[in-house]
Design a protein around this motif. Structure first.
Motif, PDB file in Angstrom:
ATOM      1  N   GLU B  17       0.837  -1.204   0.000  1.00 22.82           N
ATOM      2  CA  GLU B  17       0.000   0.000   0.000  1.00 22.82           C
ATOM      3  C   GLU B  17       0.872   1.254   0.000  1.00 22.82           C
ATOM      4  N   VAL B  20       2.367   1.627  -3.529  1.00 29.29           N
ATOM      5  CA  VAL B  20       1.409   2.036  -4.548  1.00 29.29           C
ATOM      6  C   VAL B  20       0.997   3.505  -4.347  1.00 29.29           C
ATOM      7  N   ALA B  21       0.755   3.900  -3.096  1.00 27.81           N
ATOM      8  CA  ALA B  21       0.412   5.304  -2.829  1.00 27.81           C
ATOM      9  C   ALA B  21       1.577   6.209  -3.231  1.00 27.81           C
ATOM     10  N   LEU B  24       1.632   6.694  -6.961  1.00 26.43           N
ATOM     11  CA  LEU B  24       0.626   7.655  -7.412  1.00 26.43           C
ATOM     12  C   LEU B  24       1.105   9.086  -7.143  1.00 26.43           C
ATOM     13  N   VAL B  53       4.045   6.921 -17.045  1.00 25.53           N
ATOM     14  CA  VAL B  53       3.515   5.674 -17.602  1.00 25.53           C
ATOM     15  C   VAL B  53       4.064   4.472 -16.840  1.00 25.53           C
ATOM     16  N   ILE B  54       5.339   4.557 -16.476  1.00 24.85           N
ATOM     17  CA  ILE B  54       5.931   3.454 -15.698  1.00 24.85           C
ATOM     18  C   ILE B  54       5.235   3.323 -14.344  1.00 24.85           C
ATOM     19  N   TRP B  56       2.235   4.072 -13.631  1.00 22.35           N
ATOM     20  CA  TRP B  56       0.894   3.505 -13.896  1.00 22.35           C
ATOM     21  C   TRP B  56       0.971   1.986 -14.028  1.00 22.35           C
ATOM     22  N   LEU B  57       1.914   1.515 -14.838  1.00 25.20           N
ATOM     23  CA  LEU B  57       2.086   0.073 -15.052  1.00 25.20           C
ATOM     24  C   LEU B  57       2.391  -0.634 -13.729  1.00 25.20           C
ATOM     25  N   MET B  59       1.879   0.516 -10.609  1.00 21.41           N
ATOM     26  CA  MET B  59       0.761   0.627  -9.667  1.00 21.41           C
ATOM     27  C   MET B  59      -0.237  -0.497  -9.876  1.00 21.41           C
ATOM     28  N   VAL B  60      -0.635  -0.683 -11.139  1.00 22.50           N
ATOM     29  CA  VAL B  60      -1.691  -1.656 -11.431  1.00 22.50           C
ATOM     30  C   VAL B  60      -1.212  -3.078 -11.136  1.00 22.50           C
ATOM     31  N   LEU B  61      -0.036  -3.433 -11.649  1.00 21.10           N
ATOM     32  CA  LEU B  61       0.392  -4.826 -11.499  1.00 21.10           C
ATOM     33  C   LEU B  61       0.806  -5.158 -10.066  1.00 21.10           C
ATOM     34  N   GLY B  63      -0.086  -3.455  -7.363  1.00 23.69           N
ATOM     35  CA  GLY B  63      -1.264  -3.266  -6.518  1.00 23.69           C
ATOM     36  C   GLY B  63      -2.166  -4.486  -6.560  1.00 23.69           C
ATOM     37  N   SER B  64      -2.375  -5.012  -7.767  1.00 21.32           N
ATOM     38  CA  SER B  64      -3.252  -6.170  -7.890  1.00 21.32           C
ATOM     39  C   SER B  64      -2.577  -7.415  -7.322  1.00 21.32           C
ATOM     40  N   TRP B  67      -1.482  -6.070  -3.078  1.00 24.45           N
ATOM     41  CA  TRP B  67      -2.217  -5.172  -2.185  1.00 24.45           C
ATOM     42  C   TRP B  67      -3.697  -5.499  -2.098  1.00 24.45           C
TER      43      TRP B  67
END
Lengths: 434, 172
Positions: B17, B20-21, B24, B53-54, B56-57, B59-61, B63-64, B67
């Motif tokens: 967490e 990822v925060a 962002l 963009v990096i 973003w990539l 965060m999503v991967l 985070g999922s 997290w």
């Protein structure tokens, strides 16, 4: 279609796994891997499509930033000020607080791109304001917050419209402009229904705020009211790209909440970051899955096949739009909206284009339709959310939502029949589409 | 779950967490830098958009993978929400098993693809793409481990927890 082809098996896999509760993004990646395996293709392609697709989808960065902007605004004491402002304007009519609920949603819609965020931010406060001293039935108050939140993603900014821009290659700027009138139209039909109901059910009137108070109340809410102006100004003056506009909006919201209203702590900022990140990750994962599955769909040439199939029926554009609306309303009862935008719309789009339907009109209309899915039982995320926030039985909320749903479907029909409602503003700003 | 293992999982989740925060926040700052440089100093910078963009990539991967709980992802829970604990266990075994098999099947080819990308570099920051893309391998392995664990837990008699609708990050 061959029912035992690799593509069919991949579809069974995706639908089956999703129905059984696997996150839809994961299910699409899994189903696509199955396709690659059965078709004898390189299974590394799934990773390739996902990574390259995510890496080049710059536009999508607008999503976390728009969510962040709304979160920052919310962290400040903005909602109080906004409500006082709305009350000063429409509180004086019969059913005043109900009108306040709608007007508040319209204003908040111009700062936030998400209906669920709107309901989460104002739902609790609105519920206690409306049901205090038994002034409105709790179910009516909860129903009103659910339906007024629907306006959020139709008036810009809008997360669903960003997603639509991605799958349709349409300008986000024009889509946002196209959403303005339909969003206001939804607000108008809701307020008309409230006016009629208020008389019949004898809803209360709020204490009149004297006109000389109005400048002060407006001034207090002014920094918040300025946000949409800044956002749209950045976007349409060409100073920034849509994604950058989202960053500017977030920076402005943070500055207003932290410096002007002085109501934000570092902990709040971290909390806002986490909330936005959570939404980003879950939508991002769905997009990632859709990128992989769209590769499969492209290899199999599905949209063109469907387009050819439908054109054999010699459908008129209006019949097609009507069919699409019925299909989406039905799907919206069971499916979650992001999935519909990312998976179903790309399949329908080539046919819409072949029939000469304007992609901006098509986008705003379908997104409006899909947002109605948030309040249609049995699967309506906004209903579930207000059921939890307001602690009112789902059945009672649904009963009060139904009349609103009917008038909103009426508004949707109007949007379908009169494309100018959507296209007027984009055209004024130079949109050249049909 | 064993208490110390459960603590370890919680610890990973909390650190994920933070990461990822932080990503962002980094994306947000990168954008502001980009806008300021272009409009106030008339000096467009390319690395900032690459950086965002990096983020973003990742965060999503990440985070999922590490997290979000399954219930916080976008999923269809109308059916699984309506059935009892026993049926949920059976579903967890079927779904988890299929997911593990599918992702494990693709893992060798996935690693081959990511390693093959060592020949390319990102445009501005000159990061080797195999390093950059290795986050997908982390994601795929995490999916296999998590669903493998879910199957194991269901086999031992634990039913997956129910989800809280207001906790979801749908963003609609």
């Amino acid at each position: 279609m061959n029912l035992t082809s690799p593509f069919a098996w991949s579809l069974y896999g995706i639908v089956g796994l999703s129905l059984l509760g696997l996150p839809v993004g994961h299910a699409m990646i899994g189903g696509s891997i199955l396709y690659l395996f059965l078709a004898g293709l390189d299974m590394g392609t799934a990773a390739e499509q996902l990574l390259n697709g995510m890496y080049s989808s710059f536009l999508l960065l607008a999503i976390p930033l728009f969510v962040l902007a709304a979160e920052f605004m919310n962290a400040g004491s903005i909602m109080d000020r906004l409500l006082r402002f709305c009350n000063a304007i429409v509180g004086r009519f019969r059913g005043g607080m109900a009108h306040v609920n709608v007007v508040q949603s319209i204003i908040f819609a111009s700062m936030s791109g998400s209906a669920l965020a709107d309901a989460a931010s104002s739902g609790k406060l609105m519920q206690s304001l409306m049901t205090r001293d038994g002034r409105y039935p709790p179910a009516y108050a909860a129903a009103l917050t659910t339906v007024s939140s629907v306006i959020g993603p139709i008036i810009p900014p809008s997360i669903p419209l960003v997603l639509y821009a991605l799958v349709s290659d349409t300008s986000v700027g024009y889509l946002f402009l196209g959403g303005v009138i339909p969003g206001l139209l939804l607000g108008a039909v809701q307020m008309a229904l409230i006016a009629v109901t208020a008389k019949r059910r004898n809803f209360p009137v709020e204490d009149k705020v004297p006109l000389r108070e109005l400048p002060r109340v407006t001034w207090q809410a002014f920094p918040a009211l300025l946000m949409p102006v800044i956002l749209l100004g950045c976007l349409y003056s060409g100073i920034t790209t849509p994604t950058e506009a989202a960053a500017v909006a977030a920076a402005y919201a943070l500055a207003v909440s932290a410096l002007l209203y002085r109501s934000v702590t570092l902990r709040d900022v971290y909390h806002s970051l986490c909330t936005s990140a959570r939404i980003t990750v879950s939508i991002g994962m769905l997009i990632a899955g859709a990128l992989v599955f769209n590769y499969v769909i492209t290899v199999e040439n599905i949209p063109r096949t469907l387009s050819a199939l439908l054109s054999a029926y010699q459908m008129s554009p209006l019949v097609f739009l009507l069919a699409v609306n019925v299909l989406l309303l039905v799907l919206g009862c069971f499916l979650e909206g992001t999935t519909i935008i990312l998976v179903i719309l790309p399949v329908l789009l080539p046919t819409a284009k072949a029939l000469g339907i304007d992609p901006v009109h098509f986008g705003v209309m379908t997104v409006t339709n899909i947002m109605l899915g948030l309040v249609t039982p049995p699967y309506g995320l906004l209903l579930f959310m207000m059921n939890k926030i307001a602690n009112v039985p789902l059945r009672d909320i649904v009963r009060e939502v139904m009349p609103f749903l009917y008038v909103m479907i009426g508004a949707l029909a109007l949007i379908m029949l009169v494309p100018d409602l959507v296209l007027l503003l984009p055209r004024l700003m130079g949109y050249k589409g049909s | 779950m064993h208490p110390s293992l459960s603590r370890a999982v919680d610890w990973i989740r909390r650190r994920a967490e933070n990461v990822v925060a932080g990503l962002l926040a980094l994306m947000f700052v990168a954008f502001l830098v980009q806008i300021v440089f272009r409009y106030f100093f008339n000096f467009p910078v390319g690395w900032s958009s690459e950086l965002s963009v990096i983020t973003w990539l990742y965060m999503v991967l990440l985070g999922s993978a590490l997290w979000l709980k399954e219930g916080e992802e976008i999923r269809f829970d109308l059916l699984t929400g309506a059935v009892g604990a026993r049926a949920r266990r059976v579903v967890a075994i079927v779904v988890g098993g299929a997911t593990v098999v599918l992702f494990a099947m693709a893992l060798p080819a996935t690693i081959r693809y990511v390693m093959f990308m060592k020949v390319e570099h990102s445009s501005y920051l000159k990061i080797r793409l195999d390093l950059l893309y290795s986050v997908y391998v982390v994601f795929a392995v995490a999916v296999i481990v998590r669903y493998g664990w879910a199957v194991w837990a269901a086999l031992r008699g634990e039913a997956p927890e129910e989800t809280d609708v207001t906790e979801k990050g749908y963003g609609l």
